[in-house]
Design a protein around this motif. Structure first.
Motif, PDB file in Angstrom:
ATOM      1  N   GLU A 161      44.753  82.667 -63.740  1.00  0.00           N
ATOM      2  CA  GLU A 161      43.849  82.272 -64.827  1.00  0.00           C
ATOM      3  C   GLU A 161      44.595  81.436 -65.866  1.00  0.00           C
ATOM      4  O   GLU A 161      44.079  80.425 -66.356  1.00  0.00           O
ATOM      5  CB  GLU A 161      43.250  83.524 -65.481  1.00  0.00           C
ATOM      6  CG  GLU A 161      42.418  83.254 -66.732  1.00  0.00           C
ATOM      7  CD  GLU A 161      41.221  82.358 -66.475  1.00  0.00           C
ATOM      8  OE1 GLU A 161      40.701  81.780 -67.459  1.00  0.00           O
ATOM      9  OE2 GLU A 161      40.804  82.218 -65.304  1.00  0.00           O
ATOM     10  N   ARG A 164      45.104  77.987 -64.477  1.00  0.00           N
ATOM     11  CA  ARG A 164      43.866  77.197 -64.518  1.00  0.00           C
ATOM     12  C   ARG A 164      43.638  76.614 -65.913  1.00  0.00           C
ATOM     13  O   ARG A 164      43.360  75.420 -66.066  1.00  0.00           O
ATOM     14  CB  ARG A 164      42.677  78.076 -64.119  1.00  0.00           C
ATOM     15  CG  ARG A 164      41.342  77.326 -64.063  1.00  0.00           C
ATOM     16  CD  ARG A 164      40.170  78.286 -63.928  1.00  0.00           C
ATOM     17  NE  ARG A 164      40.031  79.159 -65.086  1.00  0.00           N
ATOM     18  CZ  ARG A 164      39.506  78.765 -66.250  1.00  0.00           C
ATOM     19  NH1 ARG A 164      39.080  77.523 -66.408  1.00  0.00           N
ATOM     20  NH2 ARG A 164      39.417  79.625 -67.255  1.00  0.00           N
ATOM     21  N   ARG A 165      43.772  77.447 -66.940  1.00  0.00           N
ATOM     22  CA  ARG A 165      43.564  76.972 -68.307  1.00  0.00           C
ATOM     23  C   ARG A 165      44.638  75.967 -68.721  1.00  0.00           C
ATOM     24  O   ARG A 165      44.367  74.994 -69.433  1.00  0.00           O
ATOM     25  CB  ARG A 165      43.558  78.160 -69.278  1.00  0.00           C
ATOM     26  CG  ARG A 165      42.350  79.063 -69.112  1.00  0.00           C
ATOM     27  CD  ARG A 165      42.252  80.091 -70.227  1.00  0.00           C
ATOM     28  NE  ARG A 165      43.273  81.127 -70.137  1.00  0.00           N
ATOM     29  CZ  ARG A 165      44.284  81.254 -70.979  1.00  0.00           C
ATOM     30  NH1 ARG A 165      44.427  80.390 -71.980  1.00  0.00           N
ATOM     31  NH2 ARG A 165      45.162  82.236 -70.824  1.00  0.00           N
ATOM     32  N   GLU A 168      43.892  72.553 -67.092  1.00  0.00           N
ATOM     33  CA  GLU A 168      42.729  71.972 -67.750  1.00  0.00           C
ATOM     34  C   GLU A 168      43.111  71.395 -69.117  1.00  0.00           C
ATOM     35  O   GLU A 168      42.683  70.290 -69.483  1.00  0.00           O
ATOM     36  CB  GLU A 168      41.632  73.027 -67.924  1.00  0.00           C
ATOM     37  CG  GLU A 168      40.877  73.355 -66.642  1.00  0.00           C
ATOM     38  CD  GLU A 168      39.759  74.358 -66.887  1.00  0.00           C
ATOM     39  OE1 GLU A 168      39.628  74.824 -68.048  1.00  0.00           O
ATOM     40  OE2 GLU A 168      39.021  74.672 -65.926  1.00  0.00           O
TER      41      GLU A 168
END
Length: 284
Positions: A161, A164-165, A168
């Motif tokens: 997680e 992913r952040r 991004e």
């Protein structure tokens, strides 16, 4: 042992050819697994002797070739299990050991062989292997900042997680978000092997690393470079591809206590060929 996917595959093939020749010559091999492991170990020791000389002449920061598993964990179970045990940071630490120390340490610490087996595979005595292992373990412990153990499922999910952040935020140029996800003393290692332009040995500090990332991802966007999440040597990361689907680089993230402590980028084209066609863009 090698830090090189291609060289490791060559040694495994050589070991199997040696087994086949021995059988053709009429030799009885009572324990093929022990025979092959011994052959690969001794080939690895010989390889490391010459590899150390090459790495002393290596241009810039040396990182091992990335071993990539899809982010969904698909692929052979033993493949996933092995990569969990061999992070880039751990492999770099092993570079401090002599070839025999490295062989003894890997056989004992990573694969759990007993000292009689380690002695047989390395051609040393049991007493000598115990001494070599204790010395190697002491040297690794003095420098070790990450463990070779795979992260438990909860931390693995948190790492995915966070990755992913992180990607991004980097792609969107969100400096505030990036700063919040990086440790104050985060370091960025870039391995271009003298073939892709990178900065010196490493870049340290949250602000400096953030500025670098924003610049790299801004240029990536202009060149239509995409990013595919993956597990790299048992850690969260990603593979970057150009518009033609060729590999540009591989990123590995070290996540500790909920923040990113280190980022490793392999862009040396010689270390990416096992992943598919390699791009000629030459980006970090």
């Amino acid at each position: 042992m090698t830090g090189s996917v291609g060289d490791a595959e060559d040694m495994v093939q050589d070991a199997f050819l040696g087994l086949a020749r021995a059988r053709q010559a009429g030799t009885t091999i009572a324990a093929p697994k022990a025979y092959l492991t011994t052959a690969v170990t001794r080939l690895g020791i010989n390889y490391m002797g010459s590899a150390r000389v090459r790495r002393e002449m290596y241009v810039g920061d040396w990182l091992p070739e990335p071993v990539v598993v899809p982010a969904d964990g698909s692929g052979p179970a033993e493949h996933v299990e092995l990569t969990d045990s061999l992070s880039m940071a751990f492999l770099v630490l092993l570079e401090a050991l002599s070839p025999v120390e490295r062989a003894v340490f890997v056989l004992r610490e990573v694969f759990g062989y007993g000292y009689p087996d380690v002695a047989m595979m390395t051609g040393k005595t049991e007493v000598n292997c115990r001494q070599i292992f204790a010395r190697a373990r002491q040297r690794i412990a003095a420098e070790r900042q990450v463990t070779a153990d795979p992260p438990p499922p909860r931390l693995r999910a948190e790492g995915e997680e966070l990755a992913r952040r992180f990607f991004e935020a980097a792609a969107g140029g969100d400096m505030a978000a990036l700063l919040s996800m990086l440790a104050p003393d985060v370091v960025f290692h870039g391995d271009g092997g003298g073939k892709v332009q990178v900065f010196g040995k490493l870049l340290a500090g949250r602000e400096r690393v953030t500025r670098l990332l924003v610049g790299v991802f801004r240029r990536s966007l202009a060149l239509s470079i995409s990013l595919q999440p993956a597990w790299v040597n048992g850690r969260p990361g990603a593979v970057r591809y150009d518009a033609q689907g060729r590999v540009v680089s591989v990123l590995e993230l070290d996540v500790v206590d909920g923040v990113i402590q280190a980022i490793r980028s392999v862009s040396n084209p010689d270390k990416l060929g096992h992943l598919g066609p390699v791009s000629d863009i030459g980006l970090l």
